[in-house]
Design a protein around this motif. Structure first.
Motif, PDB file in Angstrom:
ATOM      1  N   VAL A   1       0.839  -1.195   0.000  1.00 33.91           N
ATOM      2  CA  VAL A   1       0.000   0.000   0.000  1.00 33.91           C
ATOM      3  C   VAL A   1       0.874   1.245   0.000  1.00 33.91           C
ATOM      4  O   VAL A   1       1.996   1.240   0.497  1.00 33.91           O
ATOM      5  CB  VAL A   1      -0.953   0.024   1.214  1.00 33.91           C
ATOM      6  CG1 VAL A   1      -1.966  -1.102   1.126  1.00 33.91           C
ATOM      7  CG2 VAL A   1      -0.179  -0.057   2.526  1.00 33.91           C
ATOM      8  N   LEU A   2       0.351   2.310  -0.565  1.00 32.71           N
ATOM      9  CA  LEU A   2       1.030   3.606  -0.604  1.00 32.71           C
ATOM     10  C   LEU A   2       0.547   4.427   0.586  1.00 32.71           C
ATOM     11  O   LEU A   2      -0.644   4.742   0.686  1.00 32.71           O
ATOM     12  CB  LEU A   2       0.710   4.323  -1.916  1.00 32.71           C
ATOM     13  CG  LEU A   2       1.299   5.723  -2.119  1.00 32.71           C
ATOM     14  CD1 LEU A   2       2.815   5.666  -2.185  1.00 32.71           C
ATOM     15  CD2 LEU A   2       0.728   6.354  -3.387  1.00 32.71           C
ATOM     16  N   VAL A   3       1.474   4.749   1.497  1.00 34.08           N
ATOM     17  CA  VAL A   3       1.144   5.478   2.719  1.00 34.08           C
ATOM     18  C   VAL A   3       1.707   6.889   2.612  1.00 34.08           C
ATOM     19  O   VAL A   3       2.924   7.063   2.440  1.00 34.08           O
ATOM     20  CB  VAL A   3       1.731   4.780   3.958  1.00 34.08           C
ATOM     21  CG1 VAL A   3       1.383   5.556   5.227  1.00 34.08           C
ATOM     22  CG2 VAL A   3       1.237   3.344   4.050  1.00 34.08           C
ATOM     23  N   GLY A   4       0.858   7.898   2.689  1.00 32.79           N
ATOM     24  CA  GLY A   4       1.318   9.277   2.664  1.00 32.79           C
ATOM     25  C   GLY A   4       1.897   9.684   4.002  1.00 32.79           C
ATOM     26  O   GLY A   4       1.374   9.313   5.049  1.00 32.79           O
ATOM     27  N   LEU A   5       2.987  10.422   3.980  1.00 35.72           N
ATOM     28  CA  LEU A   5       3.623  10.897   5.209  1.00 35.72           C
ATOM     29  C   LEU A   5       3.683  12.423   5.174  1.00 35.72           C
ATOM     30  O   LEU A   5       3.866  13.011   4.106  1.00 35.72           O
ATOM     31  CB  LEU A   5       5.043  10.311   5.331  1.00 35.72           C
ATOM     32  CG  LEU A   5       5.112   8.794   5.492  1.00 35.72           C
ATOM     33  CD1 LEU A   5       6.554   8.309   5.404  1.00 35.72           C
ATOM     34  CD2 LEU A   5       4.493   8.340   6.810  1.00 35.72           C
ATOM     35  N   PRO A   6       3.464  13.092   6.351  1.00 33.75           N
ATOM     36  CA  PRO A   6       3.410  12.527   7.699  1.00 33.75           C
ATOM     37  C   PRO A   6       2.034  12.075   8.153  1.00 33.75           C
ATOM     38  O   PRO A   6       1.903  11.508   9.243  1.00 33.75           O
ATOM     39  CB  PRO A   6       3.883  13.701   8.558  1.00 33.75           C
ATOM     40  CG  PRO A   6       3.367  14.904   7.838  1.00 33.75           C
ATOM     41  CD  PRO A   6       3.492  14.576   6.382  1.00 33.75           C
ATOM     42  N   ALA A   7       0.983  12.306   7.353  1.00 32.76           N
ATOM     43  CA  ALA A   7      -0.369  12.040   7.831  1.00 32.76           C
ATOM     44  C   ALA A   7      -0.634  10.562   8.093  1.00 32.76           C
ATOM     45  O   ALA A   7      -1.439  10.202   8.942  1.00 32.76           O
ATOM     46  CB  ALA A   7      -1.394  12.591   6.822  1.00 32.76           C
TER      47      ALA A   7
ATOM     48  N   LEU B   1       5.636   7.854  -8.788  1.00 33.75           N
ATOM     49  CA  LEU B   1       5.367   7.969  -7.355  1.00 33.75           C
ATOM     50  C   LEU B   1       5.737   9.362  -6.843  1.00 33.75           C
ATOM     51  O   LEU B   1       6.659   9.991  -7.349  1.00 33.75           O
ATOM     52  CB  LEU B   1       6.172   6.909  -6.597  1.00 33.75           C
ATOM     53  CG  LEU B   1       5.707   5.467  -6.780  1.00 33.75           C
ATOM     54  CD1 LEU B   1       6.762   4.500  -6.262  1.00 33.75           C
ATOM     55  CD2 LEU B   1       4.385   5.220  -6.075  1.00 33.75           C
ATOM     56  N   PRO B   2       5.023   9.866  -5.817  1.00 35.14           N
ATOM     57  CA  PRO B   2       3.904   9.206  -5.153  1.00 35.14           C
ATOM     58  C   PRO B   2       2.529   9.610  -5.670  1.00 35.14           C
ATOM     59  O   PRO B   2       1.541   8.961  -5.321  1.00 35.14           O
ATOM     60  CB  PRO B   2       4.064   9.688  -3.716  1.00 35.14           C
ATOM     61  CG  PRO B   2       4.604  11.071  -3.844  1.00 35.14           C
ATOM     62  CD  PRO B   2       5.507  11.044  -5.057  1.00 35.14           C
TER      63      PRO B   2
END
Length: 341
Positions: free
Chosen positions: A100-106, A146-147
């Motif tokens: 899975v693609l996890v957005g950071l920092p959220a 990406l992203p």
């Protein structure tokens, strides 16, 4: 001599392989969760903490940093690779296994990119591309854009003579695969895979940013090698060897846009100059696990918290230095939040 396989040996078969490793499009719920950012205090980066089963932050600046809280992704992770720019992570979910693609920092999951658990994952130097190697399916999923605009494709690697021992991907999608004692380049528009060079035993591969030049950590020969243009002339230059005090390199990386190259062994960091000269060795009292880029082009994490404290390398100063990260108190998320679907 540069050897190339005939086109008939292997082709990228998109339609056939996509049926084996289907492209997973975001569900409506995931599509409604774009990558989010927020403003906070300085964050050096993120890493996967296996002891806590999730992504965790490193707060502060080099020389004054501490371990932060877990990132709330809403799902249990069993592994993750963090983008060199610290703006997203590729997380591996536990049940069912998926990337899975996890957005950071959220920490929001923006998309599911692939089903199943890859044997290896690698991100490009700027994080614009990723390669996921599936040994059981003899395939590599290459993800570009990406992203924000991930575009998956599949590369057939059934022609490889042995399982992949090391993996790297360039920012434009060229994939380096070390198998047996050979290094190959494939994908990224190449008509057929190319034998780049022979090796002793590759333990680390890395591209330069926005380049097809690559670095190799060859533990079999105790060498660090620079390959200029892996898809063209493939000029091979040895940067350091056993006579320089290098023994058993496990990882290699370029220090941003500088002319400095970094090679890690289990007990030291070698600082190499592309313009020549003997390497400088920085002994390390911890067990080095690798080199993982953090915010700032020349700051790297060398290990994960365990019995030893976390150690960082700041190679952006005239005199590179090793720095400790204060352990801090992990703050696990409440069970009801972590179990959120």
């Amino acid at each position: 001599m540069r050897l190339r396989y005939p086109k008939a040996l292997v082709q990228i078969s998109w339609s056939a392989l996509l049926s084996v490793l289907p492209v997973i499009l975001p569900s409506p719920g995931l599509a409604a969760s774009p990558i989010e950012t927020s403003i906070s205090g300085p964050v050096l980066g993120y890493f996967f903490d296996p002891s806590l089963g999730g992504l965790r932050s490193i707060l502060g600046i080099p020389g004054s940093s501490t371990l932060g809280a877990l990132v709330d992704t809403g799902v249990a992770l069993r592994g993750a690779e963090v983008s060199p720019r610290q703006d997203y992570a590729l997380g591996l979910t536990a049940e069912p296994a998926a990337v899975v693609l996890v957005g950071l920092p959220a920490g929001k999951i923006a998309a599911q990119l692939a089903e199943g658990a890859p044997s290896r994952m690698a991100l490009s130097p700027t994080g614009s591309a990723a390669a996921l190697y599936y040994q059981d399916k003899q395939a590599v999923r290459v993800i570009t854009g990406l992203p924000l605009n991930p575009a998956p494709g599949v590369l057939d690697v059934s022609w490889l003579p042995a399982p992949v021992a090391a993996l790297a991907v360039s920012d434009d999608g060229i994939v380096l695969l070390a198998a047996g004692q050979n290094l190959y380049a494939a994908g990224g528009g190449l008509a057929a895979p190319a034998l780049v060079t022979t090796l002793g035993s590759a333990t680390g591969l890395s591209f330069f940013e926005n380049s097809r030049d690559a670095l190799i950590a060859d533990a079999g020969r105790d060498e660090v090698v620079w390959i200029r243009d892996v898809t063209g002339a493939a000029e091979r230059l040895k940067l350091a060897g056993a006579s320089d005090g290098l023994s058993g390199p496990i990882a290699v990386a370029a220090a941003g846009q500088t002319r400095r190259v970094l090679a890690a062994t289990r007990t030291a960091i070698a600082l190499l100059d592309l313009d020549g000269g003997p390497p400088a060795l920085l002994p390390c009292s911890c067990a080095v696990a690798g080199m993982y880029r953090l915010n700032g082009s020349s700051v790297f994490r060398l290990n994960a918290p365990s019995g030893d404290p976390m150690l960082l390398l700041d190679a952006g100063t005239p005199a590179p230095r090793l720095l400790f990260v204060a352990s801090g108190a992990p703050r696990p998320l409440p069970p009801r939040e972590r179990s959120r679907p």
